[in-house]
Design a protein around this motif. Structure first.
Motif: not given
Length: 249
Positions: A139, A193, A204
């Motif tokens: 991620d 994000d 992540d």
């Protein structure tokens, strides 16, 4: 080896510098007011303006317009780049790099070019005090098979992604390019994000590393020089005079 230094004074003008670089490598002929006599490889290592660059997969996916707006809301002008992969963010301290080489057979040499650029970038990071390895945590930003990671400080000490590489091959030139996070990893993680959430891409934020978090020399100009030295190698340099912005973000 032609070496392009500095940054043009706007996002559009700066992207045009790279376009001219690739065209000169590809054709080796007359381009604008400059006449070249051969198809010589070129290197450019610089600090782009603050922006989020979206890949082709982002531009064709659902949520793209909202992702661009999420970037704008956080002070990152959105642009599109002509390679695959996912969005990447530049904050002024972030380093971009590319090496363009003329090719006669676009079907060959892809792996060798990736391997050479990855090895050179690892050497540059080693000179900066960072022991980087190939790979990336799950991620990560702009996930791909050509990445470098390192053991980094943070809320917990862990492997974090520092750099990603991509390649674009034309019939007459190949370009291996990438991004290296030098510092300001938290700001990069924050904007990505928001962007990845809208694009529905797993991400992540704690996987974003930096030269600084890995304990290396995080002065952006020294990073630029180390990466340029590694990509040029022992080749003699021919510096190209381009309009650049001497101000550094």
């Amino acid at each position: 080896m032609r070496v392009y230094r500095g940054r043009a004074d706007s996002i559009d003008a700066d992207r045009a510098v790279t376009d001219r670089l690739v065209e000169r490598v590809a054709t080796g002929g007359e381009t604008g007011d400059l006449t070249l006599t051969d198809r010589e490889p070129a290197v450019r290592v610089w600090r782009p303006h603050r922006l989020v660059a979206f890949g082709r997969r982002d531009a064709t996916g659902e949520g793209y317009d909202r992702a661009r707006e999420a970037a704008r809301e956080r002070g990152f002008p959105p642009v599109e780049r002509d390679v695959g992969g996912r969005a990447v963010a530049y904050v002024g301290s972030t380093v971009a790099f590319l090496r363009a080489t003329p090719v006669d057979d676009p079907r060959g040499g892809i792996t060798a070019r990736y391997d050479a650029a990855t090895a050179d970038l690892r050497d540059a990071l080693g000179d900066l005090g960072v022991d980087a390895t190939e790979g990336e945590p799950p991620d990560s930003f702009c996930p791909g098979s050509h990445s470098l990671q390192a053991d980094c400080e943070g809320r917990e000490r862990r492997e974090r992604k520092l750099a990603g590489l991509a390649q674009r091959v034309r019939t007459d030139a190949a370009v291996v390019a990438g991004v290296l996070v030098v510092r300001d990893h938290a700001e990069i993680a924050d904007v990505l994000d928001a962007v990845y959430d809208v694009l529905d891409v797993p991400f992540d934020p704690d996987t974003v590393g930096s030269v600084e978090l890995a304990g290396g020399d995080s002065d952006p100009e020294r990073v630029v020089q180390a990466v340029e030295d590694a990509l040029v190698g022992e080749e003699p340099m021919d510096l190209v005079d381009e309009p650049v912005d001497v101000e550094r973000a």
